[in-house]
Motif scaffolding. Structure first.
Motif, PDB file in Angstrom:
ATOM      1  N   PHE A   1      -9.687 -13.954   6.723  1.00  0.00           N
ATOM      2  CA  PHE A   1      -8.899 -13.246   5.697  1.00  0.00           C
ATOM      3  C   PHE A   1      -9.352 -11.792   5.580  1.00  0.00           C
ATOM      4  O   PHE A   1      -8.530 -10.874   5.525  1.00  0.00           O
ATOM      5  CB  PHE A   1      -9.050 -13.960   4.352  1.00  0.00           C
ATOM      6  N   CYS A   2     -10.658 -11.542   5.547  1.00  0.00           N
ATOM      7  CA  CYS A   2     -11.168 -10.180   5.414  1.00  0.00           C
ATOM      8  C   CYS A   2     -10.786  -9.322   6.612  1.00  0.00           C
ATOM      9  O   CYS A   2     -10.427  -8.143   6.475  1.00  0.00           O
ATOM     10  CB  CYS A   2     -12.689 -10.188   5.251  1.00  0.00           C
ATOM     11  N   ILE A   3     -10.829  -9.914   7.800  1.00  0.00           N
ATOM     12  CA  ILE A   3     -10.438  -9.165   8.996  1.00  0.00           C
ATOM     13  C   ILE A   3      -8.976  -8.750   8.911  1.00  0.00           C
ATOM     14  O   ILE A   3      -8.609  -7.609   9.208  1.00  0.00           O
ATOM     15  CB  ILE A   3     -10.702 -10.008  10.264  1.00  0.00           C
ATOM     16  N   LEU A   4      -8.110  -9.670   8.474  1.00  0.00           N
ATOM     17  CA  LEU A   4      -6.685  -9.364   8.383  1.00  0.00           C
ATOM     18  C   LEU A   4      -6.408  -8.287   7.354  1.00  0.00           C
ATOM     19  O   LEU A   4      -5.525  -7.444   7.527  1.00  0.00           O
ATOM     20  CB  LEU A   4      -5.906 -10.643   8.043  1.00  0.00           C
ATOM     21  N   VAL A   5      -7.161  -8.301   6.245  1.00  0.00           N
ATOM     22  CA  VAL A   5      -6.933  -7.320   5.181  1.00  0.00           C
ATOM     23  C   VAL A   5      -7.384  -5.932   5.605  1.00  0.00           C
ATOM     24  O   VAL A   5      -6.683  -4.936   5.408  1.00  0.00           O
ATOM     25  CB  VAL A   5      -7.656  -7.738   3.888  1.00  0.00           C
ATOM     26  N   TYR A   6      -8.548  -5.828   6.239  1.00  0.00           N
ATOM     27  CA  TYR A   6      -9.117  -4.512   6.499  1.00  0.00           C
ATOM     28  C   TYR A   6      -8.872  -3.999   7.910  1.00  0.00           C
ATOM     29  O   TYR A   6      -9.174  -2.839   8.205  1.00  0.00           O
ATOM     30  CB  TYR A   6     -10.627  -4.524   6.225  1.00  0.00           C
ATOM     31  N   LEU A   7      -8.281  -4.811   8.775  1.00  0.00           N
ATOM     32  CA  LEU A   7      -7.994  -4.356  10.130  1.00  0.00           C
ATOM     33  C   LEU A   7      -7.082  -3.136  10.163  1.00  0.00           C
ATOM     34  O   LEU A   7      -7.318  -2.206  10.944  1.00  0.00           O
ATOM     35  CB  LEU A   7      -7.387  -5.497  10.953  1.00  0.00           C
ATOM     36  N   PRO A   8      -6.009  -3.058   9.322  1.00  0.00           N
ATOM     37  CA  PRO A   8      -5.187  -1.844   9.347  1.00  0.00           C
ATOM     38  C   PRO A   8      -5.986  -0.574   9.055  1.00  0.00           C
ATOM     39  O   PRO A   8      -5.766   0.466   9.671  1.00  0.00           O
ATOM     40  CB  PRO A   8      -4.141  -2.106   8.249  1.00  0.00           C
TER      41      PRO A   8
ATOM     42  N   ALA B   1     -11.058   5.692  -2.859  1.00  0.00           N
ATOM     43  CA  ALA B   1      -9.722   6.197  -2.569  1.00  0.00           C
ATOM     44  C   ALA B   1      -9.300   5.881  -1.138  1.00  0.00           C
ATOM     45  O   ALA B   1     -10.114   5.861  -0.215  1.00  0.00           O
ATOM     46  CB  ALA B   1      -9.662   7.703  -2.796  1.00  0.00           C
ATOM     47  N   VAL B   2      -8.010   5.629  -0.976  1.00  0.00           N
ATOM     48  CA  VAL B   2      -7.394   5.366   0.318  1.00  0.00           C
ATOM     49  C   VAL B   2      -6.106   6.181   0.382  1.00  0.00           C
ATOM     50  O   VAL B   2      -5.370   6.257  -0.599  1.00  0.00           O
ATOM     51  CB  VAL B   2      -7.069   3.862   0.496  1.00  0.00           C
ATOM     52  N   VAL B   3      -5.839   6.798   1.510  1.00  0.00           N
ATOM     53  CA  VAL B   3      -4.562   7.485   1.701  1.00  0.00           C
ATOM     54  C   VAL B   3      -3.534   6.451   2.143  1.00  0.00           C
ATOM     55  O   VAL B   3      -3.781   5.687   3.080  1.00  0.00           O
ATOM     56  CB  VAL B   3      -4.680   8.601   2.755  1.00  0.00           C
ATOM     57  N   VAL B   4      -2.381   6.401   1.459  1.00  0.00           N
ATOM     58  CA  VAL B   4      -1.364   5.411   1.784  1.00  0.00           C
ATOM     59  C   VAL B   4      -0.016   6.094   1.983  1.00  0.00           C
ATOM     60  O   VAL B   4       0.200   7.234   1.549  1.00  0.00           O
ATOM     61  CB  VAL B   4      -1.222   4.340   0.677  1.00  0.00           C
TER      62      VAL B   4
ATOM     63  N   GLU C   1      -4.679   6.527  -3.121  1.00  0.00           N
ATOM     64  CA  GLU C   1      -4.600   5.272  -3.864  1.00  0.00           C
ATOM     65  C   GLU C   1      -5.990   4.647  -3.931  1.00  0.00           C
ATOM     66  O   GLU C   1      -6.890   5.012  -3.166  1.00  0.00           O
ATOM     67  CB  GLU C   1      -3.600   4.330  -3.177  1.00  0.00           C
ATOM     68  N   SER C   2      -6.166   3.720  -4.850  1.00  0.00           N
ATOM     69  CA  SER C   2      -7.428   3.009  -4.978  1.00  0.00           C
ATOM     70  C   SER C   2      -7.450   1.795  -4.049  1.00  0.00           C
ATOM     71  O   SER C   2      -6.443   1.107  -3.882  1.00  0.00           O
ATOM     72  CB  SER C   2      -7.622   2.552  -6.429  1.00  0.00           C
ATOM     73  N   LYS C   3      -8.598   1.528  -3.451  1.00  0.00           N
ATOM     74  CA  LYS C   3      -8.742   0.316  -2.637  1.00  0.00           C
ATOM     75  C   LYS C   3      -8.404  -0.933  -3.443  1.00  0.00           C
ATOM     76  O   LYS C   3      -7.769  -1.866  -2.946  1.00  0.00           O
ATOM     77  CB  LYS C   3     -10.175   0.196  -2.126  1.00  0.00           C
ATOM     78  N   ASN C   4      -8.822  -0.942  -4.693  1.00  0.00           N
ATOM     79  CA  ASN C   4      -8.580  -2.116  -5.539  1.00  0.00           C
ATOM     80  C   ASN C   4      -7.090  -2.360  -5.729  1.00  0.00           C
ATOM     81  O   ASN C   4      -6.637  -3.512  -5.815  1.00  0.00           O
ATOM     82  CB  ASN C   4      -9.261  -1.941  -6.891  1.00  0.00           C
ATOM     83  N   ASN C   5      -6.309  -1.271  -5.814  1.00  0.00           N
ATOM     84  CA  ASN C   5      -4.874  -1.434  -6.031  1.00  0.00           C
ATOM     85  C   ASN C   5      -4.154  -1.993  -4.817  1.00  0.00           C
ATOM     86  O   ASN C   5      -3.078  -2.589  -4.949  1.00  0.00           O
ATOM     87  CB  ASN C   5      -4.249  -0.088  -6.425  1.00  0.00           C
ATOM     88  N   LEU C   6      -4.719  -1.824  -3.636  1.00  0.00           N
ATOM     89  CA  LEU C   6      -4.077  -2.366  -2.432  1.00  0.00           C
ATOM     90  C   LEU C   6      -4.101  -3.891  -2.414  1.00  0.00           C
ATOM     91  O   LEU C   6      -3.335  -4.515  -1.681  1.00  0.00           O
ATOM     92  CB  LEU C   6      -4.757  -1.827  -1.168  1.00  0.00           C
TER      93      LEU C   6
END
Length: 521
Positions: free
Chosen positions: A9-16, A456-459, A434-439
């Motif tokens: 699950f973690c790999i799928l979430v953070y792979l992008p 922060a994450v650029v989306v 955007e916030s990582k938590n919001n993703l």
């Protein structure tokens, strides 16, 4: 088994995020003093990236003076610095307007006046790809009879890239002086199609310019709120409260020596802010936020399709916000004035975006700033940017839907953390921090504020004509250590984003430049 599932699950979430970060190109951090003000990205080609800064000289007294000066820089495709060139006008009392890329060439626009009563001269200096100044062209002269403040000059290019437009606004807010505009239109060979100074039959205090735009045929359109007198009051009363101004569209045709005026009939509403834009097909559209009360908050948005030749309104749609709309737009942005619910007056129109099928998307956004004072009496500016509210209108002008892109951001690093918007084929796109938590949440669930930079994450978020919203991460802030500075970022051919990060410390500004590939559109 459970641990194995969580790992997958973690790999799928953070792979992008991992995949996108591996494609980023990033410069080393550059250090500039406070006299070197970064202005933006100019152009990118196969050989690299071009950008520029304004550089301010000071007299011994500490007041600005001397010649205009800019720094023109080039980086290779991997953001290694190739050169950094100082360009100077070598003219007294000169002011830089900016650098642009037009018809395959770089041009630096600057203006000067030698004394208080002399005309203002508008000049273009060509810059070679190697950063060397070439010939200077005198675009035109405009008379400015008094005052020490240099008037504002802006420029635009037509959609097809065939014309360069420059407008100088002589507006000192002096009560009885008529407002003047100097408009210059050049073709691809920098030949003058029209260079003329216009005097409008209204005083400077009567006019509140909202927006100007241009078309491929050499026409300039200017939308302004024109008050009945110099007091600039919004309302007058007869048997009822009425607007004490007209919304007037001015058209300056190629080769014309006077403006064509058209009053936009918007009876029954009080316009707070308005915008106009030309579509790629040459159609003229307008939009504005309005109130039903003279001093009320914002209660709706109007949409106009305007005949560009005579200024008549072809289509007019008024979208008055319902209680359900306000609930969707989040109650923390609302206020009550004269017993009427509405958005507060800090909201501004952000974008008018066009799709190939005729759909039009209009955005509004609230950006605020304030000075925070500490116990020692010192202070620093802080900035807050809120949700992107998107209105969808069909080609015929019928209102279709409101979409909310949650974006609550706070920064004391300098500048608003707004968004970049663009349209492509059948979707509109929005790029922001955007916030990582919001993703981890759905797009319509409550979102936390982006305040801690390491989260922060650029989306990029897209909306299609069916209302489908998709959000994709582009880059994790831990790659650069802070969010991107939206006001300095720009698109490169819808393929990638030229981005800038900024921080200031001890009278020094630190910048990094980079490029993020966008998803295949």
């Amino acid at each position: 088994m459970t641990r194995y599932f969580l790992l997958i699950f973690c790999i799928l979430v953070y792979l992008p995020l991992i995949g996108q970060n591996s494609d980023n190109r990033l410069s080393l951090e550059r250090k500039y003093d406070l006299k070197q003000i970064f202005q933006g990205h100019v152009f990118t080609d196969d050989t690299g990236h071009y950008l520029y800064l304004n550089q301010y000289h000071h007299l011994e007294s500490g007041t600005p003076g001397g010649q205009a000066s800019v720094i023109f820089e080039k980086y290779d495709p991997k953001f290694n610095l190739i050169y950094s060139k100082d360009l100077e006008s070598f003219e007294p009392q000169a002011h830089s307007v900016g650098i642009t890329h037009f018809n395959g060439h770089f041009f630096w626009m600057w203006k000067k006046r030698t004394n208080g009563n002399s005309p203002i001269e508008l000049n273009l200096t060509q810059i070679s790809p190697e950063g060397e100044a070439g010939r200077t062209i005198l675009v035109g002269k405009s008379q400015f009879d008094s005052g020490y403040t240099m008037p504002e000059t802006e420029w635009k290019t037509s959609y097809d890239g065939s014309k360069l437009f420059m407008m100088t606004t002589f507006d000192q807010d002096e009560g009885n002086r008529k407002i003047n505009l100097h408009i210059a239109i050049l073709n691809e060979q920098l030949e003058s199609l029209n260079v003329h100074q216009y005097e409008l039959p209204y005083t400077e205090k009567q006019i509140d310019i909202q927006k100007w735009t241009v078309d491929n045929n050499g026409n300039v359109y200017l939308l302004a709120k024109v008050y009945v007198d110099n007091r600039g009051k919004e309302t007058k009363r007869n048997d009822e409260w009425l607007a004490a101004y007209d919304m007037i569209l001015f058209r300056f045709g190629q080769g014309s020596t006077s403006a064509v005026e058209s009053i936009l009939n918007l009876e029954g509403v009080f316009t707070k802010v308005a915008d106009i834009e030309i579509s790629p097909q040459g159609e003229l559209y307008g939009a504005g936020l309005f109130s039903n009360k003279p001093n009320g908050n914002i209660q709706g948005l109007f949409f106009l399709k305007i005949d560009p030749l005579n200024g008549s309104v072809i289509t007019q749609t008024k979208k008055e916000f319902s209680k359900a709309d306000f609930d969707r737009m989040n109650s923390k942005y609302l206020g009550i004035t004269e017993g009427k619910l509405g958005l507060d007056l800090m909201f501004q129109i952000g974008d008018i975006l066009f799709l190939e099928n005729g759909s039009i998307f209009i955005t509004i956004e609230k950006n605020t700033g304030g000075l925070n004072v500490d116990a020692s009496g010192g202070g620093a500016m802080s900035y807050r940017s809120t949700d992107i509210i998107v209105f969808h209108f069909e080609g015929g002008g019928r209102f279709k839907e409101i979409y909310i892109i949650p974006k609550d951001q706070f920064s004391d690093a300098g500048g608003f953390l707004g968004h970049i918007a663009f349209s492509h084929k059948e979707k509109v796109y929005f790029i922001y921090n955007e916030s990582k938590n919001n993703l981890k949440k759905t797009i319509d669930s409550p979102h936390s504020m982006v305040q801690f930079l390491e989260k922060a994450v650029v989306v990029v978020t897209s909306i299609d004509t069916k209302g489908t919203i998709e959000r994709s991460p582009l880059m994790d802030a831990n790659v650069i250590g802070r969010p991107i500075a939206i006001e300095y970022c720009s698109l490169i051919d819808h393929d990638s984003l030229f981005f800038v990060t900024k921080k200031s410390k001890f009278l020094t500004t630190y910048l990094q430049f980079g490029q993020i590939p966008l998803p295949k559109l």
